[in-house]
Design an enzyme around this catalytic site. Structure first.
Site, PDB file in Angstrom:
ATOM      1  N   CYS A 171     -36.573 116.830  18.849  1.00  0.00           N
ATOM      2  CA  CYS A 171     -35.935 116.218  20.005  1.00  0.00           C
ATOM      3  C   CYS A 171     -35.343 117.263  20.933  1.00  0.00           C
ATOM      4  CB  CYS A 171     -34.796 115.297  19.567  1.00  0.00           C
ATOM      5  SG  CYS A 171     -35.329 113.959  18.514  1.00  0.00           S
ATOM      6  N   GLY A 216     -40.159 116.719  22.783  1.00  0.00           N
ATOM      7  CA  GLY A 216     -40.334 115.334  22.345  1.00  0.00           C
ATOM      8  C   GLY A 216     -41.023 114.530  23.419  1.00  0.00           C
ATOM      9  N   TYR A 226     -42.161 128.964  17.699  1.00  0.00           N
ATOM     10  CA  TYR A 226     -42.986 127.930  18.327  1.00  0.00           C
ATOM     11  C   TYR A 226     -42.230 126.977  19.244  1.00  0.00           C
ATOM     12  CZ  TYR A 226     -45.582 123.592  18.833  1.00  0.00           C
ATOM     13  OH  TYR A 226     -46.174 122.491  19.360  1.00  0.00           O
ATOM     14  N   GLY A 233     -32.172 117.164  15.627  1.00  0.00           N
ATOM     15  CA  GLY A 233     -31.974 117.659  14.275  1.00  0.00           C
ATOM     16  C   GLY A 233     -32.304 116.576  13.285  1.00  0.00           C
TER      17      GLY A 233
HETATM   18  P1  AMP Z   1     -52.259 123.148  12.441  1.00  0.00           P
HETATM   19  O1  AMP Z   1     -53.403 122.860  13.329  1.00  0.00           O
HETATM   20  O2  AMP Z   1     -51.843 121.956  11.644  1.00  0.00           O
HETATM   21  O3  AMP Z   1     -52.417 124.345  11.577  1.00  0.00           O
HETATM   22  O4  AMP Z   1     -50.996 123.441  13.381  1.00  0.00           O
HETATM   23  C1  AMP Z   1     -50.864 124.683  13.972  1.00  0.00           C
HETATM   24  C2  AMP Z   1     -50.847 124.536  15.462  1.00  0.00           C
HETATM   25  O5  AMP Z   1     -49.881 123.579  15.866  1.00  0.00           O
HETATM   26  C3  AMP Z   1     -50.500 125.838  16.111  1.00  0.00           C
HETATM   27  O6  AMP Z   1     -51.358 126.004  17.239  1.00  0.00           O
HETATM   28  C4  AMP Z   1     -49.065 125.684  16.554  1.00  0.00           C
HETATM   29  O7  AMP Z   1     -48.861 126.219  17.833  1.00  0.00           O
HETATM   30  C5  AMP Z   1     -48.810 124.194  16.556  1.00  0.00           C
HETATM   31  N1  AMP Z   1     -47.572 123.809  15.840  1.00  0.00           N
HETATM   32  C6  AMP Z   1     -46.906 124.471  14.901  1.00  0.00           C
HETATM   33  N2  AMP Z   1     -45.827 123.760  14.471  1.00  0.00           N
HETATM   34  C7  AMP Z   1     -45.821 122.619  15.171  1.00  0.00           C
HETATM   35  C8  AMP Z   1     -44.971 121.466  15.211  1.00  0.00           C
HETATM   36  N3  AMP Z   1     -43.905 121.349  14.417  1.00  0.00           N
HETATM   37  N4  AMP Z   1     -45.272 120.478  16.061  1.00  0.00           N
HETATM   38  C9  AMP Z   1     -46.351 120.574  16.867  1.00  0.00           C
HETATM   39  N5  AMP Z   1     -47.192 121.616  16.865  1.00  0.00           N
HETATM   40  C10 AMP Z   1     -46.946 122.643  16.040  1.00  0.00           C
END
Ligand code: AMP
Length: 495
Positions: free
Chosen positions: A27, A53, A268, A129
């Site tokens: 959020c 969000g 990130y 959070g």
């Molecule tokens: P994945 O495809 O599941 O390995 O997610 C990794 C990708 O999602 C990377 O390109 C990150 O930039 C992005 N990412 C990492 N953590 C998050 C998160 N909590 N929410 C959304 N995207 C994420």
């Protein structure tokens, strides 16, 4: 006591996959005090925080003895830019919230800011959070007769404030906060005050800004830039700020302990143009990339980023290694974030829709392909495959953080441990699954050194870094006792 009008427009259409009942969420919060355009500024601030969000947004204002609330499912720009909505949000003070809850119930009653008419007057609350004892507190409150209107963990805070026997609102608020465990950056609005609070470890961020005679609170400084406000300082871990006509007053309700902010904000979550911990996030990410090159150099023709999150680290990698950085992947910005579609099948489709390689930069090239993180591995697997399909000669995947092997319980949506690629596979297994020539991650030591610490202090880590280490900074009480709560499931059925 001021009366309140809560005008919520119901949008009952939401897909089946939103029906599960977990309460993790990402959020952004915003608040402004003493400005004639409070709601318009809040719309702009929330727009700047939209990356935190995208599923819902809400604003509460106070004017002339009344609170006004508008909450919607969808983007800020879809619902809050039209005059009729702003006209329904009069007043010189406001708080706002953007919400992303892939697993929580994305239904209107959970959309924040939440509002309650307390004995002492109206109280609106926005939370970034996640509380790690929310279920435990909720059970005990329900046993004591509390009736919950939402399934959001944030409502627990409202219920605790409502039940406090103290007379001053600040004392009631403090009494509630003392019962919370987990992560919170809160903005609250009463008839006379804007209140901000950050948990004792400062896991989630909260910033203080100033716009002429008005004070502003926001999750990130990019929300100050958009309205031309000046960034004053970060709210400290364990600090409560009460903003009134007389200025800003700080309260310190907890014993002072060293801060332990979430490292993933740097990796990130934060927008790169925001300032965090006194540093430009873009610069930090570039340094992660340079450190990655230092630790995991490789002979290649080109450095390519997975856009947008991998770009700063790729630039840093390129600058350090001398290998040219090129736009080897074009991202379609009209597709939501990969994580917005919680089902694996849809997520994979999302990744294909989102990225396309630039043929001239890929064909016949030996490339270093950089992303900020691997969670489930969906993005990396798809993109590596795409690169070979487009004729890449070699693909060397480099990740600008260590392997994520532990879920988050503090407000970032991550899947259960079994779905985290690095939880069940070692580096070589992951490389094989991706099919790339080599795979390497930035080390935890590398992260700490970029953050200005020669090493991680094992007894008192400088950051919340459990996603890499499994070292959770607070007790995870709800996981110890995940007993079902009757009222929660009743609410879920009713939705
Ligand atoms: P994945 O495809 O599941 O390995 O997610 C990794 C990708 O999602 C990377 O390109 C990150 O930039 C992005 N990412 C990492 N953590 C998050 C998160 N909590 N929410 C959304 N995207 C994420």
């Amino acid at each position: 006591m001021p009366s309140s009008r809560i005008a919520d427009e119901s949008v009952p259409q939401f897909p089946d996959w939103l029906g599960t009942d977990k309460l993790h969420e990402e959020c952004g919060v915003f608040g402004v005090f003493n400005h004639p355009d409070a709601s318009a500024l809040t719309v702009l601030g929330l727009h700047a925080l939209q990356h935190r969000g995208q599923e819902a947004a809400g604003i509460v204002t106070f004017d002339n003895g009344q609170f006004f609330s508008e909450r919607r499912l969808g983007l800020v720009s879809e619902h809050f830019t039209k005059a009729p909505v702003l006209n329904r949000l009069p007043g010189q003070s406001a708080i706002g919230h953007v919400r992303y809850s892939t697993q929580g119930e994305t239904i209107l009653r959970n959309v924040q800011p939440l509002f309650a008419e307390l004995g002492s007057g109206g109280f609106a609350l926005g939370h970034n959070g996640n509380l790690t004892n929310a279920r435990t507190l909720r059970s005990s409150l329900i046993r004591d007769g509390a009736i919950f209107q939402s399934t959001s963990d944030t409502e627990v805070v409202l219920q605790l404030i409502a039940r406090s026997k103290k007379s001053r609102i600040i004392d009631r608020f403090i009494e509630a906060l003392r019962q919370l465990e987990g992560a919170y950056a809160l903005t609250c609005l009463t008839n006379k005050k804007l209140i901000g609070a950050r948990d004792p470890l400062g896991i989630r961020p909260l910033m203080l800004g100033k716009l002429n005679d008005s004070y502003v609170l926001a999750s990130e400084t990019c929300a100050f830039d958009i309205i031309g406000a000046e960034f004053v300082r970060e709210i400290e871990n364990g600090e409560i700020v009460v903003i009134t006509k007389d200025g800003v007053e700080s309260h310190w309700p907890f014993p002072k302990i060293p801060a332990r902010p979430c490292i993933f904000e740097y990796i990130y979550f934060h927008r790169p143009d925001s300032i965090l911990g006194g540093r430009c996030v873009y610069q930090v990410r570039k340094e992660f990339g340079a450190q990655l090159a230092r630790e995991n150099g490789v002979d290649a023709d080109v450095v390519i980023a997975v856009p947008d999150s991998g770009v700063p680290a790729a630039i840093g990698y390129s600058q350090h290694s001398g290998i040219p950085y090129e736009l080897g992947i074009i991202r379609n910005h009209y597709v939501g974030r990969t994580f917005i579609e919680p089902e694996q099948r849809i997520r994979q489709l999302g990744v294909k829709l989102k990225h396309n390689p630039t043929l001239c930069e890929v064909k016949g090239k030996r490339m270093v392909l950089i992303d900020d993180s691997i969670v489930r591995g969906t993005t990396s697997m798809k993109i590596v495959q795409m690169m070979y399909e487009r004729g890449a000669k070699e693909v060397h995947m480099r990740i600008a953080c260590p392997p994520i092997a532990w879920p988050d319980y503090y407000g970032i949506d991550t899947p259960d441990r079994e779905h985290l690629l690095a939880a069940t596979n070692n580096q070589e297994q992951m490389r094989k699954m991706m099919g790339c020539d080599s795979l390497a991650f930035l080390s935890l030591e590398g992260i700490y050194s970029v953050m200005g610490h020669p090493q991680r202090n094992a007894s008192q880590p400088q950051f919340t870094d459990h996603c890499f280490t499994g070292d959770y900074p607070t007790r995870l009480r709800d996981l110890e006792d995940p007993a079902p709560i009757r009222q929660l499931s009743l609410l879920a059925e009713a939705s």
